[in-house]
Design a protein around this motif. Structure first.
Motif, PDB file in Angstrom:
ATOM      1  N   LEU A 147      41.765  58.976 -41.546  1.00  0.00           N
ATOM      2  CA  LEU A 147      42.106  60.371 -41.794  1.00  0.00           C
ATOM      3  C   LEU A 147      42.322  60.617 -43.286  1.00  0.00           C
ATOM      4  O   LEU A 147      43.102  59.905 -43.929  1.00  0.00           O
ATOM      5  CB  LEU A 147      43.386  60.740 -41.035  1.00  0.00           C
ATOM      6  CG  LEU A 147      43.936  62.145 -41.288  1.00  0.00           C
ATOM      7  CD1 LEU A 147      42.999  63.190 -40.701  1.00  0.00           C
ATOM      8  CD2 LEU A 147      45.336  62.264 -40.707  1.00  0.00           C
ATOM      9  N   PRO A 148      41.635  61.608 -43.880  1.00  0.00           N
ATOM     10  CA  PRO A 148      41.913  61.967 -45.282  1.00  0.00           C
ATOM     11  C   PRO A 148      43.335  62.510 -45.416  1.00  0.00           C
ATOM     12  O   PRO A 148      43.647  63.579 -44.902  1.00  0.00           O
ATOM     13  CB  PRO A 148      40.860  63.042 -45.596  1.00  0.00           C
ATOM     14  CG  PRO A 148      39.821  62.896 -44.538  1.00  0.00           C
ATOM     15  CD  PRO A 148      40.535  62.398 -43.315  1.00  0.00           C
ATOM     16  N   LYS A 149      44.186  61.767 -46.092  1.00  0.00           N
ATOM     17  CA  LYS A 149      45.597  62.163 -46.173  1.00  0.00           C
ATOM     18  C   LYS A 149      45.782  63.465 -46.947  1.00  0.00           C
ATOM     19  O   LYS A 149      46.797  64.144 -46.785  1.00  0.00           O
ATOM     20  CB  LYS A 149      46.395  61.048 -46.858  1.00  0.00           C
ATOM     21  CG  LYS A 149      46.204  59.655 -46.272  1.00  0.00           C
ATOM     22  CD  LYS A 149      46.571  59.582 -44.829  1.00  0.00           C
ATOM     23  CE  LYS A 149      46.586  58.138 -44.315  1.00  0.00           C
ATOM     24  NZ  LYS A 149      45.274  57.461 -44.464  1.00  0.00           N
ATOM     25  N   ILE A 150      44.791  63.816 -47.780  1.00  0.00           N
ATOM     26  CA  ILE A 150      44.903  65.055 -48.544  1.00  0.00           C
ATOM     27  C   ILE A 150      44.990  66.258 -47.608  1.00  0.00           C
ATOM     28  O   ILE A 150      45.623  67.268 -47.921  1.00  0.00           O
ATOM     29  CB  ILE A 150      43.696  65.188 -49.495  1.00  0.00           C
ATOM     30  CG1 ILE A 150      43.662  64.002 -50.458  1.00  0.00           C
ATOM     31  CG2 ILE A 150      43.751  66.482 -50.269  1.00  0.00           C
ATOM     32  CD1 ILE A 150      42.456  63.983 -51.365  1.00  0.00           C
ATOM     33  N   LEU A 195      52.025  58.104 -48.082  1.00  0.00           N
ATOM     34  CA  LEU A 195      51.013  58.082 -47.024  1.00  0.00           C
ATOM     35  C   LEU A 195      49.695  57.505 -47.516  1.00  0.00           C
ATOM     36  O   LEU A 195      49.034  56.733 -46.811  1.00  0.00           O
ATOM     37  CB  LEU A 195      50.794  59.506 -46.496  1.00  0.00           C
ATOM     38  CG  LEU A 195      51.940  60.116 -45.689  1.00  0.00           C
ATOM     39  CD1 LEU A 195      51.618  61.544 -45.298  1.00  0.00           C
ATOM     40  CD2 LEU A 195      52.229  59.282 -44.447  1.00  0.00           C
ATOM     41  N   ILE A 196      49.303  57.870 -48.733  1.00  0.00           N
ATOM     42  CA  ILE A 196      48.025  57.374 -49.248  1.00  0.00           C
ATOM     43  C   ILE A 196      48.114  55.908 -49.630  1.00  0.00           C
ATOM     44  O   ILE A 196      47.146  55.151 -49.474  1.00  0.00           O
ATOM     45  CB  ILE A 196      47.572  58.240 -50.443  1.00  0.00           C
ATOM     46  CG1 ILE A 196      47.244  59.659 -49.961  1.00  0.00           C
ATOM     47  CG2 ILE A 196      46.357  57.637 -51.134  1.00  0.00           C
ATOM     48  CD1 ILE A 196      46.723  60.574 -51.038  1.00  0.00           C
ATOM     49  N   SER A 197      49.278  55.479 -50.126  1.00  0.00           N
ATOM     50  CA  SER A 197      49.411  54.082 -50.557  1.00  0.00           C
ATOM     51  C   SER A 197      49.818  53.149 -49.423  1.00  0.00           C
ATOM     52  O   SER A 197      49.883  51.937 -49.631  1.00  0.00           O
ATOM     53  CB  SER A 197      50.461  53.984 -51.672  1.00  0.00           C
ATOM     54  OG  SER A 197      51.753  54.320 -51.183  1.00  0.00           O
ATOM     55  N   LEU A 198      50.105  53.711 -48.246  1.00  0.00           N
ATOM     56  CA  LEU A 198      50.547  52.876 -47.125  1.00  0.00           C
ATOM     57  C   LEU A 198      49.421  51.939 -46.708  1.00  0.00           C
ATOM     58  O   LEU A 198      48.377  52.371 -46.232  1.00  0.00           O
ATOM     59  CB  LEU A 198      50.961  53.757 -45.948  1.00  0.00           C
ATOM     60  CG  LEU A 198      51.609  53.039 -44.756  1.00  0.00           C
ATOM     61  CD1 LEU A 198      52.904  52.365 -45.173  1.00  0.00           C
ATOM     62  CD2 LEU A 198      51.878  54.030 -43.633  1.00  0.00           C
ATOM     63  N   VAL A 199      49.632  50.654 -46.915  1.00  0.00           N
ATOM     64  CA  VAL A 199      48.609  49.652 -46.622  1.00  0.00           C
ATOM     65  C   VAL A 199      49.121  48.730 -45.531  1.00  0.00           C
ATOM     66  O   VAL A 199      50.122  48.034 -45.711  1.00  0.00           O
ATOM     67  CB  VAL A 199      48.251  48.824 -47.878  1.00  0.00           C
ATOM     68  CG1 VAL A 199      47.207  47.769 -47.532  1.00  0.00           C
ATOM     69  CG2 VAL A 199      47.731  49.735 -48.971  1.00  0.00           C
ATOM     70  N   VAL A 200      48.451  48.748 -44.386  1.00  0.00           N
ATOM     71  CA  VAL A 200      48.856  47.894 -43.266  1.00  0.00           C
ATOM     72  C   VAL A 200      47.916  46.702 -43.153  1.00  0.00           C
ATOM     73  O   VAL A 200      47.934  45.974 -42.168  1.00  0.00           O
ATOM     74  CB  VAL A 200      48.872  48.707 -41.956  1.00  0.00           C
ATOM     75  CG1 VAL A 200      49.637  47.969 -40.859  1.00  0.00           C
ATOM     76  CG2 VAL A 200      49.520  50.066 -42.168  1.00  0.00           C
ATOM     77  N   VAL A 213      48.907  50.010 -55.733  1.00  0.00           N
ATOM     78  CA  VAL A 213      49.242  50.600 -57.033  1.00  0.00           C
ATOM     79  C   VAL A 213      48.340  51.784 -57.335  1.00  0.00           C
ATOM     80  O   VAL A 213      48.796  52.894 -57.633  1.00  0.00           O
ATOM     81  CB  VAL A 213      49.132  49.538 -58.152  1.00  0.00           C
ATOM     82  CG1 VAL A 213      49.153  50.195 -59.518  1.00  0.00           C
ATOM     83  CG2 VAL A 213      50.274  48.549 -58.048  1.00  0.00           C
ATOM     84  N   GLY A 214      47.023  51.543 -57.251  1.00  0.00           N
ATOM     85  CA  GLY A 214      46.089  52.623 -57.533  1.00  0.00           C
ATOM     86  C   GLY A 214      46.206  53.767 -56.550  1.00  0.00           C
ATOM     87  O   GLY A 214      46.150  54.949 -56.938  1.00  0.00           O
ATOM     88  N   MET A 215      46.397  53.429 -55.266  1.00  0.00           N
ATOM     89  CA  MET A 215      46.500  54.481 -54.252  1.00  0.00           C
ATOM     90  C   MET A 215      47.764  55.312 -54.438  1.00  0.00           C
ATOM     91  O   MET A 215      47.779  56.508 -54.142  1.00  0.00           O
ATOM     92  CB  MET A 215      46.483  53.849 -52.858  1.00  0.00           C
ATOM     93  CG  MET A 215      45.223  53.058 -52.545  1.00  0.00           C
ATOM     94  SD  MET A 215      43.719  54.023 -52.770  1.00  0.00           S
ATOM     95  CE  MET A 215      43.906  55.243 -51.485  1.00  0.00           C
ATOM     96  N   SER A 216      48.828  54.699 -54.941  1.00  0.00           N
ATOM     97  CA  SER A 216      50.062  55.448 -55.198  1.00  0.00           C
ATOM     98  C   SER A 216      49.836  56.517 -56.253  1.00  0.00           C
ATOM     99  O   SER A 216      50.287  57.669 -56.106  1.00  0.00           O
ATOM    100  CB  SER A 216      51.174  54.499 -55.641  1.00  0.00           C
ATOM    101  OG  SER A 216      51.485  53.566 -54.641  1.00  0.00           O
TER     102      SER A 216
END
Length: 272
Positions: A126-129, A152-157, A205-208
């Motif tokens: 899902l595009p978090k934007i 939400l965008i940086s959440l890495v599971v 880091v980048g996703m944050s």
């Protein structure tokens, strides 16, 4: 009396030549990294001065530096940097903690992991934007919405994949010795997953930064994302380029901070 013990610290000529070649290769890589950066800046500045590019649209390094100096003299530079950095660091830390806890929970219960697997796939795709307007309604048009967007965008599971790759032989040995599931997690799974966790942190880091800047695009009255939007609206593209350059520097600094922490952690584990 001279000792007959052999010096174990002596380096053979072959090993010395190998170490020398490795150092030369590292110096060569470092040189070309800085060379490319400096050459790109010189070419950019020269292109603007010679009229090869439109300096109003593309700006130039001198204009960027002038804009940064103007922001600093007006006491705006560190204000905007501090807001964006705060939002990014908080979102990064919360995303890392939450992602790791979710991975541990799914590792702990295989049935829960199988149940939630399709939902996690959908949420990751899902595009978090698209959730931006909803977050603004739920949490208000402020810093809280921006931090949650970054989270939400940086959440890495993907850490869960590292947990699952841990060989079952070690876990079976621990169970044979009477270890509990918590002991297996803390003594086998987590230590063996350190490389995977650190790789996930570097991605996070980048996703944050992406999440926070997107959040500032949507709702912000300060921060680097706000400067980019404001500069584009009033056609101050030197302000846009200056903000982007500052973002690059901050993102690189945060990435290398994580890499430095990784090296220290690996060194500590080696001594332990």
């Amino acid at each position: 009396m001279m000792s007959n013990k052999r010096d174990t610290t002596a380096v053979s000529p072959e090993h010395a030549r190998f170490l020398s070649s490795v150092k030369k290769a590292d110096r060569r890589v470092t040189f070309f990294r800085y060379f490319i950066l400096i050459a790109a800046l010189i070419l950019w500045e020269l292109s603007a001065r010679m009229g090869w590019i439109d300096p109003f649209i593309m700006s130039s390094p001198s204009q960027v530096m002038s804009t940064v100096a103007r922001l600093y003299s007006g006491n705006e530079l560190f204000h905007h940097i501090g807001i964006t950095l705060y939002e990014t660091v908080v979102g990064f830390i919360l995303g890392t903690i939450l992602g790791t806890l979710i991975a541990i929970l799914l590792w702990w219960s295989k049935s829960l992991a199988r149940i939630l697997d399709p939902y996690l796939v959908v949420l990751n795709a899902l595009p978090k934007i698209a959730l931006g307007p909803i977050l603004i309604v739920w949490f208000g048009a402020g810093v809280k919405s921006i931090i949650i967007m970054g989270l939400l965008i940086s959440l890495v599971v993907t850490v869960l994949a590292g947990f699952d790759e841990i060989t079952g032989e070690k876990q079976l040995l621990m169970r044979t010795l009477g270890a509990t599931k918590l002991q297996i997690l803390t003594m086998v799974v987590l230590p063996a997953s350190v490389p995977t966790i650190m790789s996930a942190l570097k991605i996070s880091v980048g996703m944050s930064w992406v999440g926070v800047i997107v959040g500032e695009y949507l709702v912000s009255r300060a921060g680097l994302g706000y400067l980019i939007v404001y500069g584009s609206q009033v056609f101050k593209l030197d302000l846009v380029m200056a903000s982007i350059v500052i973002l690059c520097v901050l993102a690189a600094a945060m990435y290398y901070a994580v890499a430095f922490f990784e090296k220290r952690l690996i060194r500590w584990r080696g001594h332990a």
